[in-house]
Design an enzyme around this catalytic site. Structure first.
Site, PDB file in Angstrom:
ATOM      1  N   GLN A 152     -10.473  -3.408  -2.717  1.00  0.00           N
ATOM      2  CA  GLN A 152     -11.682  -2.792  -2.146  1.00  0.00           C
ATOM      3  C   GLN A 152     -12.887  -3.061  -3.053  1.00  0.00           C
ATOM      4  O   GLN A 152     -13.984  -3.386  -2.586  1.00  0.00           O
ATOM      5  CB  GLN A 152     -11.469  -1.284  -1.987  1.00  0.00           C
ATOM      6  CG  GLN A 152     -12.705  -0.537  -1.497  1.00  0.00           C
ATOM      7  CD  GLN A 152     -13.077  -0.872  -0.072  1.00  0.00           C
ATOM      8  OE1 GLN A 152     -12.254  -0.787   0.817  1.00  0.00           O
ATOM      9  NE2 GLN A 152     -14.333  -1.242   0.169  1.00  0.00           N
ATOM     10  N   ARG A 169     -13.926  -7.298   2.979  1.00  0.00           N
ATOM     11  CA  ARG A 169     -12.508  -7.096   2.633  1.00  0.00           C
ATOM     12  C   ARG A 169     -11.719  -8.362   2.983  1.00  0.00           C
ATOM     13  O   ARG A 169     -10.823  -8.762   2.261  1.00  0.00           O
ATOM     14  CB  ARG A 169     -11.907  -5.902   3.401  1.00  0.00           C
ATOM     15  CG  ARG A 169     -12.521  -4.549   3.142  1.00  0.00           C
ATOM     16  CD  ARG A 169     -12.395  -4.100   1.716  1.00  0.00           C
ATOM     17  NE  ARG A 169     -11.041  -4.180   1.206  1.00  0.00           N
ATOM     18  CZ  ARG A 169     -10.028  -3.345   1.543  1.00  0.00           C
ATOM     19  NH1 ARG A 169     -10.231  -2.346   2.364  1.00  0.00           N
ATOM     20  NH2 ARG A 169      -8.824  -3.489   1.023  1.00  0.00           N
ATOM     21  N   HIS A 194      -7.526   0.979  -6.157  1.00  0.00           N
ATOM     22  CA  HIS A 194      -7.754   0.219  -4.914  1.00  0.00           C
ATOM     23  C   HIS A 194      -8.568  -1.029  -5.279  1.00  0.00           C
ATOM     24  O   HIS A 194      -9.739  -1.170  -4.920  1.00  0.00           O
ATOM     25  CB  HIS A 194      -8.504   1.101  -3.909  1.00  0.00           C
ATOM     26  CG  HIS A 194      -8.453   0.593  -2.493  1.00  0.00           C
ATOM     27  ND1 HIS A 194      -7.730  -0.528  -2.110  1.00  0.00           N
ATOM     28  CD2 HIS A 194      -9.051   1.045  -1.360  1.00  0.00           C
ATOM     29  CE1 HIS A 194      -7.876  -0.719  -0.814  1.00  0.00           C
ATOM     30  NE2 HIS A 194      -8.678   0.204  -0.336  1.00  0.00           N
ATOM     31  N   CYS A 222     -16.132   2.879   1.365  1.00  0.00           N
ATOM     32  CA  CYS A 222     -14.958   2.025   1.580  1.00  0.00           C
ATOM     33  C   CYS A 222     -14.414   2.157   3.002  1.00  0.00           C
ATOM     34  O   CYS A 222     -13.738   1.256   3.486  1.00  0.00           O
ATOM     35  CB  CYS A 222     -13.878   2.360   0.559  1.00  0.00           C
ATOM     36  SG  CYS A 222     -13.488   4.111   0.448  1.00  0.00           S
ATOM     37  N   ASP A 281     -16.826   8.174  -0.654  1.00  0.00           N
ATOM     38  CA  ASP A 281     -15.453   8.037  -0.158  1.00  0.00           C
ATOM     39  C   ASP A 281     -15.101   9.402   0.438  1.00  0.00           C
ATOM     40  O   ASP A 281     -15.797  10.399   0.186  1.00  0.00           O
ATOM     41  CB  ASP A 281     -14.517   7.679  -1.330  1.00  0.00           C
ATOM     42  CG  ASP A 281     -13.069   7.406  -0.896  1.00  0.00           C
ATOM     43  OD1 ASP A 281     -12.806   7.307   0.318  1.00  0.00           O
ATOM     44  OD2 ASP A 281     -12.202   7.314  -1.791  1.00  0.00           O
ATOM     45  N   ARG A 293       0.865  -1.190   0.000  1.00  0.00           N
ATOM     46  CA  ARG A 293       0.000   0.000   0.000  1.00  0.00           C
ATOM     47  C   ARG A 293       0.893   1.229   0.000  1.00  0.00           C
ATOM     48  O   ARG A 293       1.810   1.332   0.818  1.00  0.00           O
ATOM     49  CB  ARG A 293      -0.895   0.048   1.228  1.00  0.00           C
ATOM     50  CG  ARG A 293      -1.467   1.453   1.435  1.00  0.00           C
ATOM     51  CD  ARG A 293      -2.499   1.568   2.502  1.00  0.00           C
ATOM     52  NE  ARG A 293      -3.733   0.936   2.092  1.00  0.00           N
ATOM     53  CZ  ARG A 293      -4.911   1.212   2.643  1.00  0.00           C
ATOM     54  NH1 ARG A 293      -5.001   2.099   3.602  1.00  0.00           N
ATOM     55  NH2 ARG A 293      -5.987   0.603   2.232  1.00  0.00           N
TER      56      ARG A 293
HETATM   57  N1  NVA Z   1      -9.603   7.448  -1.505  1.00  0.00           N
HETATM   58  C1  NVA Z   1      -9.245   7.008  -0.183  1.00  0.00           C
HETATM   59  C2  NVA Z   1      -9.584   5.558  -0.010  1.00  0.00           C
HETATM   60  C3  NVA Z   1      -9.336   5.021   1.362  1.00  0.00           C
HETATM   61  C4  NVA Z   1      -9.652   3.573   1.497  1.00  0.00           C
HETATM   62  C5  NVA Z   1      -7.781   7.253   0.068  1.00  0.00           C
HETATM   63  O1  NVA Z   1      -6.975   6.956  -0.806  1.00  0.00           O
HETATM   64  O2  NVA Z   1      -7.437   7.762   1.137  1.00  0.00           O
HETATM   65  N1   CP Z   2     -11.033   0.792   2.898  1.00  0.00           N
HETATM   66  C1   CP Z   2      -9.751   0.705   3.270  1.00  0.00           C
HETATM   67  O1   CP Z   2      -8.855   0.426   2.471  1.00  0.00           O
HETATM   68  O2   CP Z   2      -9.550   0.911   4.587  1.00  0.00           O
HETATM   69  P1   CP Z   2      -8.120   1.054   5.291  1.00  0.00           P
HETATM   70  O3   CP Z   2      -7.509   2.341   4.780  1.00  0.00           O
HETATM   71  O4   CP Z   2      -8.421   1.098   6.750  1.00  0.00           O
HETATM   72  O5   CP Z   2      -7.294  -0.124   4.898  1.00  0.00           O
END
Ligand code: NVA
Ligand code: CP
Length: 326
Positions: A138, A312, A135, A272, A231, A108
């Site tokens: 997700q 998830r 992502h 998400c 989101d 990540r």
């Molecule tokens: N768009 C958000 C998704 C988090 C799961 C981010 O990248 O922070």
């Molecule tokens: N939805 C998601 O990816 O959550 P986290 O950022 O907590 O992993």
């Protein structure tokens, strides 16, 4: 012919066929039933999995960790300040070292290119746990949640309201198109998705019987939608954009009125997570207008956000089992 994903990396949904995505969803549903029945098949027995995180995470980290343990693998969390990654050592060198130790690597982080380099050099499957652009794990959980609610995904409509250029909007567009769904990205003009991606996704949708609509109109976006998706307005790494996003995305906050604008009583709300839906977080206390959804909707009977979060685990487990399992 049976779908075989052995040895494949999972970087973005564009790399996978509709059939391959459907097979991952079917495997996730099967693994979910087994988990609830207490059946552990340990298909990753004795394997070692690296969990590499440049950005924070609750769901993704926990899903990979628990999925590993459920399947008999050892998860090793490597936070960005724990290893030399990118500071004293190139990504390609780190990838080659991790690939000698581990059987699979989750990443990540920020640049999508990083996960591509990892996949190119590691020699073991690499799974994208979120980058600035995509992502994909997700969206598997999102699709499974919609399927559990409505059955066959083909022909269903999902409306995403918010930052139409972020990793979630990008990934949802692709996931929906691959499965013959209708996707609407509802956002102000300055946050409409990249035109090249819209063209590529529209082509996929034309082939699968789905569609993609990019609109600034809430009315057009919501009409008939089975799922409304939100989101955060500023993704991780975009903290300096918060004030601007509050200004331009304010009208796109998900409200009870917006849920009714679908014209359906059975529309579900998806997110998400993490979400700003009340004033009980540090950030929402500082920026009360950052809330992308009303508490009433988030906590209401149409919300499926915690089923989605649970999924998830099952979908990430499916990705690991399909690409690395016995
Ligand atoms: N768009 C958000 C998704 C988090 C799961 C981010 O990248 O922070
Ligand atoms: N939805 C998601 O990816 O959550 P986290 O950022 O907590 O992993």
């Amino acid at each position: 012919m049976a779908v075989d994903l052995q040895g494949r990396s999972f970087l973005k949904l564009l790399d996978f066929t509709s059939e391959e995505i459907r097979s991952l969803l079917a495997l996730a549903a099967e693994l979910k039933v087994k988990k609830k029945a207490g059946i552990r098949e340990r298909t990753l027995d004795g394997l070692n999995i690296a969990l590499l995180f440049e950005k924070p995470s609750t769901r993704t980290r926990c899903a990979f960790t628990v999925a590993c343990v459920d399947e008999g693998a050892h998860p090793e969390y490597l936070g960005k300040s724990d290893i030399q990654f990118g500071k004293k050592e190139t990504v390609a060198d780190t990838a080659r070292v991790l690939g000698r130790f581990f059987d699979g690597i989750e990443f990540r982080g920020f640049a999508h290119q990083t996960v591509e380099i990892l996949a190119e050099y590691a020699g073991v499957p690499v799974w994208n746990g979120l980058t600035d652009d995509w992502h994909p794990t997700q969206v598997l959980a999102d699709l499974l949640t919609i399927e559990e609610e409505f059955g066959d995904l083909k022909g269903r409509t999902l409306a995403f309201a918010g930052d139409g250029r972020n990793n979630m909007a990008n990934s949802l567009m692709v996931g929906c198109a691959k499965l013959g769904m209708h996707c609407r990205i509802v956002a102000p003009a300055e946050l409409h998705p990249e035109v090249d991606l819209v063209a590529a996704v529209s082509e996929i949708a034309a082939f699968t019987g789905g569609s993609l609509v990019i609109t600034s109109s809430i009315e057009e976006g919501m009409a008939g939608a089975e799922a409304i998706y939100a989101d955060v307005w500023a993704s991780m790494g975009e903290e300096d954009l918060i004030a601007d996003r509050i200004r331009i995305l304010g009208p796109y906050k998900i409200t009870a009125e917006m849920m009714s604008a679908t014209g359906r009583a059975d529309t579900i709300f998806l997110h998400c997570l993490p979400s700003f839906h009340n004033l009980d977080t540090e950030v929402s206390k500082k920026y009360p207008d950052i809330r992308e959804v009303e508490d009433e909707v988030f906590e209401g009977p149409q919300s499926r956000v915690f089923d989605q979060a649970e999924n998830r685990l099952h979908t990430i487990k499916a990705v690991m089992v399909a690409t690395l399992g016995d």
